[in-house]
Design an enzyme around this catalytic site. Structure first.
Site, PDB file in Angstrom:
ATOM      1  CG  ASP A 336      -1.946   1.068   1.219  1.00 61.11           C
ATOM      2  OD1 ASP A 336      -2.374   1.445   0.118  1.00 61.11           O
ATOM      3  OD2 ASP A 336      -2.342   1.534   2.301  1.00 61.11           O
ATOM      4  CG  ASP A 616      -2.363   1.663   6.469  1.00 62.54           C
ATOM      5  OD1 ASP A 616      -3.052   1.429   5.460  1.00 62.54           O
ATOM      6  OD2 ASP A 616      -1.859   2.770   6.700  1.00 62.54           O
ATOM      7  CG  ASP A 620      -4.578  -2.304   2.628  1.00 66.44           C
ATOM      8  OD1 ASP A 620      -4.762  -2.155   1.411  1.00 66.44           O
ATOM      9  OD2 ASP A 620      -4.114  -1.421   3.369  1.00 66.44           O
TER      10      ASP A 620
END
Length: 877
Positions: A336, A616, A620
């Site tokens: 990410d 996070d 995700d």
């Protein structure tokens, strides 16, 4: 008011529907539902929460530790030896089995809790309109059609279609990965808009950062975006790691082979060799126990547990033991952007005024940094901080912002330019930011008089300024935006009145300049990406943020192919086969949804990659669970992400991932060393007995002696290998192939070579002793000690599988190695020379000369296998 006979309330794409259509479809109105109607709908639709996830109890989790083919075989051997009243043998076998189960239970006992973590994100209370009046209800009691009142600081309790909004913005990073709050509007947006562009919606679990709103509940519980992600998690099978799958397959076939060979040997000895059944049966049990690597599961679990401690020292907390091996074998890291590669803290990186372009350095919200070249930015700084509602706070040595992150970055920028820009000023009036007019204006009074300060979108503010080259500054704003910066324009003018309004503010301003803000990459992340690339690991960014921002960060952190960006909309148009082709060449994916992340991870795995996924946010979590190694951020990560992941980074630092990969590769090397040490020694022990039985000779080593040597060396020497440090060049080797067999040709050759050397050495010393006229018990004792010496020398050889074992560091070893060697040596002396042990194991005292001969055989054995390794390594270069 409401039709109580309505049983179906459906609304497709509420973000693209007018508010009147949404209210009609849900049989509601702007002043909310009646209490009776809300109660009826609650009974019909159920509470606004996610279903409980089923978990295994401690008893089932403990029993699951025994679900292993090798363990089944050992339990069977324990039952048979117990029936024959060979209690020592039974106790040794059961001790190994129980130790393995206890270690596995303790280390892997934490149950899957991702669903529970997502459930906890639903707001406990909500302000709603019921019977036309405001009331507070439990978040679980919200129903479709409820009208919810929201204000800054509130957590959104359900998916809401915005009915009214004043200066509304929401932080949606947990769903979209976008760093800054999103401005919200009432007007519908396109039906195919990406999640992050659906500005007419508020999503359950997100946070209102500014403004007020009235929203219509259009989805609750499992129908919300968070609930949908929870459904993806619940229906997602977590992959086993390559090593675990291979070991399970290997154990099944090895056990079958050993049992088949033992059965044939029993039949041969009884029917052809005419041995007594009890005698031949115990000999065959000895062969089986010698051949089965019964200590391997326990030692491998301990090796993984040691890796857990080593990774904890590197700020990587392991939730599942096999994940250590998985992270060491990854070939692709899908990361990410927000909070992972970047700091998740906005900062002003550039400013441009009629005097020129300025670079601003500094990290986070700390009001410290340099401005180059030197110039007068006082006006820009003053407007940035006066037209602002945020405050900076210093807590425990760390600067944080109270309010909008982008406004906090402007305050930090202003403090870098001048001390206390707000000193001796007071606010008289303000026009809050609104998505309709796209600017904020503030009237203040200070030493220089009254001033109106304005900040907002460049295209809007520039049109409000006098004597400005619009084309030039529009081009400059676009140039900054292409660098991945979020651009704001600032302007001001003197005032005489005490009030301001849109009619007077929107003309006649003096343009001050542009500022460019970015969520900057972590400096250590740049080095970590470079280290991963050097280790043959491809790093790919998958984010919900805009394509331009993603591409800019990708260039800054050094991704391999930052210029090609694939968006979520483009992903939708690709089938699985096309995606499998594209995913190998593209390293930046923007505006993605949870399903997109899942598809990307799955496509990479289909191409043979071992995939690590970092993140996070709640968005995700499904991909974290699906990946070979899911890595969550510990400080800023959501609980859902942490619970779905295999590893949690305690410091939210991408650099810790490179350290975790290094530790994972070390653990895998140590696991490989354990296997490479165990299989040849076990094969050598069993071949000694098999050859003696087939040749009709006396056994060079008895069944109880085999059990002893397995107990004293099989686990202890293997445990010593669990503590081996990282070998030089570990991060210079390419990743292990996902389908690489556990029994490589190199390992098979090593097993065969060492097994035959064991066979030759043990039979050689046994034959030597018999030829010298020694009693059978003494000859067997010398054979037993030869086995122990060979296994110790084999340990020193196997400690360095990628280089030479003839170095000072290799000889020096580790404290654990020498502690184990000393313990085994003392145990062998006790078995050889102490009368009680001699009575149990049928041993006799060995002379000093014969003892030195045994050690000499070990030296020759070590020399042979080391020379062979150096020849093999030389040919492979």
């Amino acid at each position: 008011m409401h039709n109580s006979d309505v049983t179906e309330l459906s609304l497709t794409n509420p973000h693209s529907q007018p508010t009147s259509t949404c209210l009609a479809a849900l049989d509601s109105r702007a002043d909310g539902l009646t209490g009776l109607e809300a109660a009826r709908r609650l009974a019909q639709h159920g509470p606004n929460r996610l279903p409980e996830a089923q978990t295994r109890g401690p008893v089932r989790r403990f029993l699951a530790q025994f679900h292993n083919v090798l363990i089944y075989v050992l339990i069977g051997a324990a039952v048979v030896t117990g029936a024959l009243q060979h209690w020592v043998d039974t106790g040794v076998i059961l001790a190994v089995v129980l130790a393995n189960a206890v270690i596995g239970f303790v280390q892997e006992g934490k149950a899957e809790a991702a669903m529970a973590a997502i459930r906890g994100m639903l707001a406990p209370r909500a302000a709603v309109l019921r019977d036309g009046a405001r009331t507070s209800v439990d978040g679980a009691d919200l129903v479709p059609g409820d009208v919810v009142l929201m204000e800054a600081g509130d957590q959104v309790p359900a998916d809401l279609r915005i009915l009214e909004a004043r200066g509304l913005a929401a932080q949606e990073a947990i769903l979209t990965g976008e760093s800054v709050p999103v401005d919200k509007v009432v007007n519908p947006v396109a039906a195919d808009a990406a999640l992050g562009d659906r500005r007419s919606m508020l999503w359950s679990g997100t946070l209102v950062t500014q403004g007020t709103a009235r929203g219509l509940v259009v989805a609750i519980g499992t129908d919300t975006e968070i609930g949908r992600i929870g459904g993806l998690l619940a229906g997602l099978e977590q992959l086993t790691t390559p090593l675990v799958a291979q070991l399970d397959h290997f154990a099944r076939w090895l056990s079958f082979l050993i049992l088949l060979a033992s059965g044939l040997l029993l039949a041969y000895g009884y029917f052809v060799g005419h041995h007594e059944f009890s005698e031949i049966f115990m000999a065959v049990v000895g062969v089986a126990v010698a051949a089965i690597p019964e200590g391997l599961p326990a030692v491998m679990t301990i090796t993984l547990a040691v890796g857990v401690q080593a990774m904890a020292c590197r700020n990587a907390i392991v939730r599942r033991l096999p994940a250590i091996e998985a992270i060491g074998s990854v070939s692709v890291i899908c990361t990410d952007k927000t909070g992972t590669l970047t700091r998740n803290e906005m900062v002003v990186a550039a400013a441009e005024t009629p005097e020129g372009v300025f670079d601003i350095s500094g990290e986070g919200y700390a009001p410290e940094g340099d401005i180059t070249p030197a110039g007068n930015l006082d006006g820009l700084a003053r407007a940035a901080t006066l037209c602002n509602d945020a405050e900076l706070r210093l807590r425990d040595g760390h600067w944080s912002v109270e309010g909008d992150p982008m406004e906090g970055a402007l305050v930090a920028f202003a403090r870098k330019v001048m001390d206390e820009p707000r000193a001796l000023t007071r606010r008289l009036d303000a026009i809050p930011f609104d998505a309709r007019h796209r600017y904020m204006a503030v009237l203040t009074e200070g030493p220089a008089g009254r001033v109106t300060s304005v900040k907002g979108a460049p295209e809007r503010v520039l049109g409000m300024c006098r004597d400005t080259d619009l084309k030039h500054w529009h081009d400059r704003a676009e140039a900054l935006a292409r660098l991945g910066l979020r651009v704001l324009a600032l302007a001001e003018r003197p005032e005489t009145g005490e009030r301001i309004d849109a009619a007077t503010v929107e003309s006649g301003l003096g343009f001050l300049g542009l500022v460019g803000l970015i969520d900057p990459p972590r400096p250590e992340a740049v080095a970590a990406v470079a280290e991963c690339r050097a280790a043959g690991i491809r790093v790919k960014m998958i984010t919900g943020d805009h394509a331009g921002t993603a591409a800019a960060i990708a260039r800054q952190v050094g991704l391999e192919n930052p210029g090609r960006v694939l968006t979520g909309a483009e992903l939708e148009r690709l089938d699985d086969a096309q995606l499998a082709l594209e995913v190998s060449n593209v390293d930046v994916f923007a505006r993605t949804s949870p399903e997109h992340k899942l598809r990307l991870v799955t496509a990479l795995q289909a191409n043979g990659h071992s995939v690590a996924m970092t993140g996070d946010g709640v968005n995700d979590a499904p991909a974290l669970k699906r990946a070979d190694a899911g890595i969550a951020m510990g400080l800023k990560g959501s609980e859902a992400a942490k619970e779905a992941a295999d590893l949690v980074l305690a410091d939210d630092n991408f650099a810790s991932i490179a350290a975790a990969v290094r530790e994972g590769r070390t653990v895998f090397d140590n696991l490989k060393k354990v296997i490479s040490w165990t299989l040849p020694t076990n094969a050598g022990e069993s071949m000694v007995v098999v050859l003696a039985l087939l040749a009709g000779l006396a056994l060079p080593i008895t069944a109880v002696q085999i059990l002893w040597i397995n107990l004293i060396t099989g686990i202890t020497l293997g445990i010593a290998l669990a503590f081996e440090p990282t070998e030089p060049g570990t991060m210079a080797r390419p990743p292990r192939a996902r389908n690489a067999p556990i029994l490589s040709g190199e390992l098979v050759w090593h097993v065969v070579l060492v097994a035959f050397l064991f066979l030759a050495a043990v039979f050689g010393i046994f034959t030597y002793a018999i030829d010298r006229g020694y009693p059978l018990e003494l000859a067997q004792t010398m054979a037993l000690n030869t086995l122990a010496v060979l296994e110790i020398f084999h340990l020193f050889f196997i400690r360095n599988i990628h280089g030479t074992s003839l170095t000072l560091a290799a000889v020096r070893g580790t404290k654990v190695v020498w502690a184990v060697v000393i313990a085994i040596t003392a145990a062998q002396f006790a078995v050889t020379y102490l009368p009680p042990a001699q009575a149990i194991f049928g041993t006799r005292a060995v002379s000093l000369v014969d003892g030195l001969l045994i050690v000499g055989i070990g030296v020759v054995f070590f020399a042979i296998i080391e020379i062979e390794k150096q020849i093999r390594l030389g040919l492979s270069r």
